[in-house]
Design a protein around this motif. Structure first.
Motif, PDB file in Angstrom:
ATOM      1  N   VAL A 147       0.850  -1.191   0.000  1.00  0.00           N
ATOM      2  CA  VAL A 147       0.000   0.000   0.000  1.00  0.00           C
ATOM      3  C   VAL A 147       0.887   1.243   0.000  1.00  0.00           C
ATOM      4  N   PHE A 148       0.603   2.167  -0.890  1.00  0.00           N
ATOM      5  CA  PHE A 148       1.343   3.419  -1.013  1.00  0.00           C
ATOM      6  C   PHE A 148       0.418   4.545  -0.581  1.00  0.00           C
ATOM      7  N   VAL A 149       0.793   5.288   0.453  1.00  0.00           N
ATOM      8  CA  VAL A 149      -0.085   6.279   1.079  1.00  0.00           C
ATOM      9  C   VAL A 149       0.518   7.675   0.927  1.00  0.00           C
ATOM     10  N   SER A 150      -0.216   8.573   0.315  1.00  0.00           N
ATOM     11  CA  SER A 150       0.252   9.943   0.135  1.00  0.00           C
ATOM     12  C   SER A 150       0.400  10.669   1.474  1.00  0.00           C
ATOM     13  N   HIS A 151       1.310  11.627   1.505  1.00  0.00           N
ATOM     14  CA  HIS A 151       1.490  12.422   2.726  1.00  0.00           C
ATOM     15  C   HIS A 151       0.267  13.275   3.026  1.00  0.00           C
ATOM     16  N   THR A 152      -0.617  13.487   2.037  1.00  0.00           N
ATOM     17  CA  THR A 152      -1.813  14.302   2.263  1.00  0.00           C
ATOM     18  C   THR A 152      -2.944  13.525   2.934  1.00  0.00           C
ATOM     19  N   VAL A 153      -2.791  12.214   3.091  1.00  0.00           N
ATOM     20  CA  VAL A 153      -3.854  11.391   3.688  1.00  0.00           C
ATOM     21  C   VAL A 153      -3.870  11.579   5.198  1.00  0.00           C
ATOM     22  N   LEU A 154      -5.053  11.853   5.748  1.00  0.00           N
ATOM     23  CA  LEU A 154      -5.230  11.895   7.193  1.00  0.00           C
ATOM     24  C   LEU A 154      -5.588  10.497   7.674  1.00  0.00           C
ATOM     25  N   LEU A 155      -4.680   9.871   8.424  1.00  0.00           N
ATOM     26  CA  LEU A 155      -4.945   8.551   8.997  1.00  0.00           C
ATOM     27  C   LEU A 155      -5.689   8.765  10.315  1.00  0.00           C
ATOM     28  N   LYS A 156      -6.977   9.029  10.182  1.00  0.00           N
ATOM     29  CA  LYS A 156      -7.800   9.421  11.318  1.00  0.00           C
ATOM     30  C   LYS A 156      -7.993   8.276  12.309  1.00  0.00           C
TER      31      LYS A 156
END
Length: 225
Positions: free
Chosen positions: A39-48
Protein backbone atom coordinates in the motif's frame (compact mmCIF):
# COMPACT_ATOMS: atom_id res chain seq x y z
CA UNK A 1 20.80 15.17 -17.94
CA UNK A 2 17.74 17.39 -17.72
CA UNK A 3 14.96 16.61 -15.23
CA UNK A 4 11.60 18.25 -15.89
CA UNK A 5 9.62 20.04 -13.20
CA UNK A 6 6.79 17.42 -13.23
CA UNK A 7 9.36 14.63 -12.73
CA UNK A 8 10.93 16.54 -9.84
CA UNK A 9 7.53 17.04 -8.21
CA UNK A 10 6.65 13.38 -8.65
CA UNK A 11 9.87 12.28 -6.94
CA UNK A 12 9.32 14.82 -4.16
CA UNK A 13 5.79 13.50 -3.52
CA UNK A 14 7.04 9.90 -3.39
CA UNK A 15 9.65 10.83 -0.80
CA UNK A 16 7.08 12.68 1.30
CA UNK A 17 4.78 9.64 1.13
CA UNK A 18 7.31 7.25 2.67
CA UNK A 19 6.61 7.89 6.41
CA UNK A 20 2.86 7.28 6.16
CA UNK A 21 3.39 4.43 3.73
CA UNK A 22 5.74 2.65 6.12
CA UNK A 23 3.46 3.29 9.09
CA UNK A 24 0.36 2.02 7.29
CA UNK A 25 1.97 -1.19 6.04
CA UNK A 26 3.57 -2.14 9.33
CA UNK A 27 0.35 -1.28 11.16
CA UNK A 28 -1.82 -3.64 9.12
CA UNK A 29 0.47 -6.43 7.89
CA UNK A 30 3.01 -8.83 9.32
CA UNK A 31 6.69 -8.03 8.82
CA UNK A 32 7.22 -10.08 5.67
CA UNK A 33 4.11 -8.62 4.03
CA UNK A 34 4.81 -5.07 5.20
CA UNK A 35 8.37 -4.85 3.83
CA UNK A 36 6.95 -5.38 0.33
CA UNK A 37 4.95 -2.13 0.75
CA UNK A 38 1.72 -3.29 -0.93
CA UNK A 39 0.00 0.00 0.00
CA UNK A 40 1.34 3.42 -1.01
CA UNK A 41 -0.08 6.28 1.08
CA UNK A 42 0.25 9.94 0.13
CA UNK A 43 1.49 12.42 2.73
CA UNK A 44 -1.81 14.30 2.26
CA UNK A 45 -3.85 11.39 3.69
CA UNK A 46 -5.23 11.89 7.19
CA UNK A 47 -4.95 8.55 9.00
CA UNK A 48 -7.80 9.42 11.32
CA UNK A 49 -8.33 5.90 12.65
CA UNK A 50 -5.96 3.09 11.67
CA UNK A 51 -7.61 0.21 13.47
CA UNK A 52 -9.50 -2.88 12.30
CA UNK A 53 -8.01 -5.01 9.52
CA UNK A 54 -6.80 -4.67 5.96
CA UNK A 55 -6.44 -7.71 3.71
CA UNK A 56 -4.92 -7.77 0.22
CA UNK A 57 -5.62 -11.07 -1.50
CA UNK A 58 -3.19 -10.60 -4.40
CA UNK A 59 -0.61 -8.09 -3.16
CA UNK A 60 1.91 -6.33 -5.36
CA UNK A 61 4.30 -3.51 -4.56
CA UNK A 62 2.31 -0.27 -4.35
CA UNK A 63 -0.66 -2.18 -5.79
CA UNK A 64 -3.02 -0.14 -3.59
CA UNK A 65 -2.45 3.61 -3.81
CA UNK A 66 -4.26 6.07 -1.53
CA UNK A 67 -4.42 9.82 -2.03
CA UNK A 68 -2.69 10.20 -5.39
CA UNK A 69 -3.96 11.06 -8.88
CA UNK A 70 -4.35 14.29 -10.76
CA UNK A 71 -7.82 15.47 -11.76
CA UNK A 72 -7.62 18.86 -13.46
CA UNK A 73 -10.51 20.55 -11.65
CA UNK A 74 -9.03 19.90 -8.18
CA UNK A 75 -5.86 21.05 -6.42
CA UNK A 76 -4.27 17.69 -5.64
CA UNK A 77 -1.66 19.29 -3.36
CA UNK A 78 -4.35 20.62 -1.00
CA UNK A 79 -6.93 17.86 -1.48
CA UNK A 80 -6.90 15.70 1.65
CA UNK A 81 -7.97 12.08 1.81
CA UNK A 82 -9.23 10.53 5.06
CA UNK A 83 -8.75 6.94 6.24
CA UNK A 84 -10.98 5.96 9.16
CA UNK A 85 -11.11 2.20 9.69
CA UNK A 86 -12.29 0.19 12.66
CA UNK A 87 -13.74 -2.61 10.52
CA UNK A 88 -12.26 -4.80 7.78
CA UNK A 89 -11.21 -3.60 4.32
CA UNK A 90 -10.46 -6.30 1.75
CA UNK A 91 -8.67 -5.50 -1.51
CA UNK A 92 -8.79 -8.28 -4.10
CA UNK A 93 -5.93 -6.77 -6.12
CA UNK A 94 -4.89 -3.37 -7.41
CA UNK A 95 -6.77 -0.22 -6.39
CA UNK A 96 -6.28 3.49 -7.02
CA UNK A 97 -8.02 5.70 -4.46
CA UNK A 98 -7.67 9.23 -5.76
CA UNK A 99 -6.82 12.34 -3.81
CA UNK A 100 -9.48 13.81 -1.52
CA UNK A 101 -11.32 10.49 -1.17
CA UNK A 102 -12.61 9.35 2.20
CA UNK A 103 -13.14 5.88 3.69
CA UNK A 104 -15.13 5.44 6.91
CA UNK A 105 -15.41 1.72 7.67
CA UNK A 106 -16.95 -0.01 10.67
CA UNK A 107 -18.17 -3.14 8.87
CA UNK A 108 -16.80 -5.18 5.95
CA UNK A 109 -15.78 -3.39 2.76
CA UNK A 110 -14.74 -5.65 -0.13
CA UNK A 111 -13.13 -4.07 -3.18
CA UNK A 112 -12.43 -5.98 -6.39
CA UNK A 113 -9.36 -5.91 -8.62
CA UNK A 114 -8.60 -2.92 -10.86
CA UNK A 115 -10.71 -0.50 -8.80
CA UNK A 116 -10.31 3.24 -9.24
CA UNK A 117 -11.69 6.43 -7.72
CA UNK A 118 -10.57 9.49 -9.66
CA UNK A 119 -10.93 11.96 -6.76
CA UNK A 120 -13.00 13.47 -3.95
CA UNK A 121 -15.40 10.57 -3.32
CA UNK A 122 -16.50 8.88 -0.09
CA UNK A 123 -17.41 5.37 1.02
CA UNK A 124 -19.21 4.92 4.35
CA UNK A 125 -19.51 1.27 5.39
CA UNK A 126 -21.24 0.40 8.66
CA UNK A 127 -22.07 -3.22 7.79
CA UNK A 128 -21.30 -4.49 4.28
CA UNK A 129 -20.36 -3.00 0.93
CA UNK A 130 -19.04 -5.13 -1.94
CA UNK A 131 -17.56 -3.66 -5.12
CA UNK A 132 -16.63 -5.92 -8.03
CA UNK A 133 -13.69 -5.99 -10.44
CA UNK A 134 -12.96 -3.25 -13.00
CA UNK A 135 -15.07 -0.59 -11.31
CA UNK A 136 -14.44 3.09 -11.99
CA UNK A 137 -15.82 5.86 -9.78
CA UNK A 138 -15.60 9.46 -10.88
CA UNK A 139 -15.35 12.43 -8.50
CA UNK A 140 -17.74 13.74 -5.82
CA UNK A 141 -19.51 10.40 -5.30
CA UNK A 142 -20.95 9.00 -2.08
CA UNK A 143 -21.63 5.34 -1.30
CA UNK A 144 -23.16 4.44 2.05
CA UNK A 145 -24.99 1.49 3.59
CA UNK A 146 -26.48 3.43 6.49
CA UNK A 147 -28.70 6.41 7.31
CA UNK A 148 -26.50 7.15 10.35
CA UNK A 149 -29.42 8.14 12.59
CA UNK A 150 -32.24 5.84 13.71
CA UNK A 151 -35.84 6.45 12.71
CA UNK A 152 -38.55 4.81 14.83
CA UNK A 153 -42.23 4.12 14.25
CA UNK A 154 -45.03 4.83 16.70
CA UNK A 155 -44.15 1.68 18.66
CA UNK A 156 -40.53 2.76 19.10
CA UNK A 157 -39.21 0.16 16.63
CA UNK A 158 -36.32 1.10 14.35
CA UNK A 159 -37.49 1.15 10.73
CA UNK A 160 -34.34 2.20 8.87
CA UNK A 161 -31.84 -0.59 9.44
CA UNK A 162 -28.53 -0.68 7.59
CA UNK A 163 -28.61 -2.63 4.31
CA UNK A 164 -25.72 -3.87 2.13
CA UNK A 165 -24.59 -2.20 -1.08
CA UNK A 166 -23.55 -4.52 -3.93
CA UNK A 167 -21.85 -3.21 -7.07
CA UNK A 168 -21.04 -5.71 -9.81
CA UNK A 169 -18.11 -6.02 -12.22
CA UNK A 170 -17.25 -3.51 -14.95
CA UNK A 171 -19.39 -0.70 -13.55
CA UNK A 172 -18.71 2.98 -14.19
CA UNK A 173 -20.16 5.49 -11.73
CA UNK A 174 -20.24 9.01 -13.17
CA UNK A 175 -19.50 12.12 -11.12
CA UNK A 176 -21.69 13.42 -8.28
CA UNK A 177 -23.72 10.25 -7.77
CA UNK A 178 -25.19 9.07 -4.47
CA UNK A 179 -25.51 5.31 -3.95
CA UNK A 180 -27.70 4.54 -0.96
CA UNK A 181 -28.16 1.51 1.29
CA UNK A 182 -29.81 -1.53 -0.26
CA UNK A 183 -28.49 -0.74 -3.74
CA UNK A 184 -27.64 -3.61 -6.11
CA UNK A 185 -25.99 -2.66 -9.41
CA UNK A 186 -25.49 -5.44 -11.93
CA UNK A 187 -22.46 -6.02 -14.17
CA UNK A 188 -21.64 -3.74 -17.07
CA UNK A 189 -23.80 -0.79 -16.06
CA UNK A 190 -22.95 2.90 -16.34
CA UNK A 191 -24.47 5.22 -13.72
CA UNK A 192 -25.01 8.65 -15.27
CA UNK A 193 -23.64 11.75 -13.56
CA UNK A 194 -25.78 13.26 -10.81
CA UNK A 195 -27.89 10.14 -10.20
CA UNK A 196 -29.35 8.93 -6.90
CA UNK A 197 -29.33 5.13 -6.79
CA UNK A 198 -31.22 2.86 -4.40
CA UNK A 199 -32.83 -0.57 -4.61
CA UNK A 200 -32.05 -3.39 -7.05
CA UNK A 201 -31.17 -2.40 -10.62
CA UNK A 202 -32.06 -5.44 -12.72
CA UNK A 203 -30.62 -4.16 -16.02
CA UNK A 204 -27.19 -5.21 -17.22
CA UNK A 205 -24.96 -3.41 -19.72
CA UNK A 206 -27.16 -0.33 -19.55
CA UNK A 207 -26.88 3.38 -18.88
CA UNK A 208 -28.95 4.17 -15.79
CA UNK A 209 -29.50 7.68 -14.54
CA UNK A 210 -31.63 10.43 -13.14
CA UNK A 211 -33.67 11.02 -10.01
CA UNK A 212 -35.95 9.12 -10.09
CA UNK A 213 -33.70 6.55 -11.71
CA UNK A 214 -34.49 5.09 -15.12
CA UNK A 215 -32.81 3.08 -17.86
CA UNK A 216 -31.58 5.51 -20.49
CA UNK A 217 -30.05 3.03 -22.95
CA UNK A 218 -29.62 -0.76 -23.14
CA UNK A 219 -27.00 -3.04 -24.73
CA UNK A 220 -23.98 -0.79 -24.16
CA UNK A 221 -20.36 -1.53 -23.33
CA UNK A 222 -17.60 0.66 -21.94
CA UNK A 223 -13.93 0.44 -21.03
CA UNK A 224 -11.41 2.39 -18.94
CA UNK A 225 -9.34 3.24 -22.04
Amino acid sequence: IKISLPETKAKYLKIRALPKTVYFNFKYFNFWEAIKLPVFVSHTVLLKKSEGKVTIKNPSRFGVRIGFGNVGIFDRYRSRSIWENSGHVVFTGNAEIGHGSKFAVEGLLEIGDNFAITAESAIVCHEYIKIGDDVLMSWDNLIMDTDFHKIRNGQGEVINHNRPVMIGNNVWVGCRCTILKGTIINDGNVIAAGSVVSGKQISQNAIIGGNPLKVMRNNISWSMD
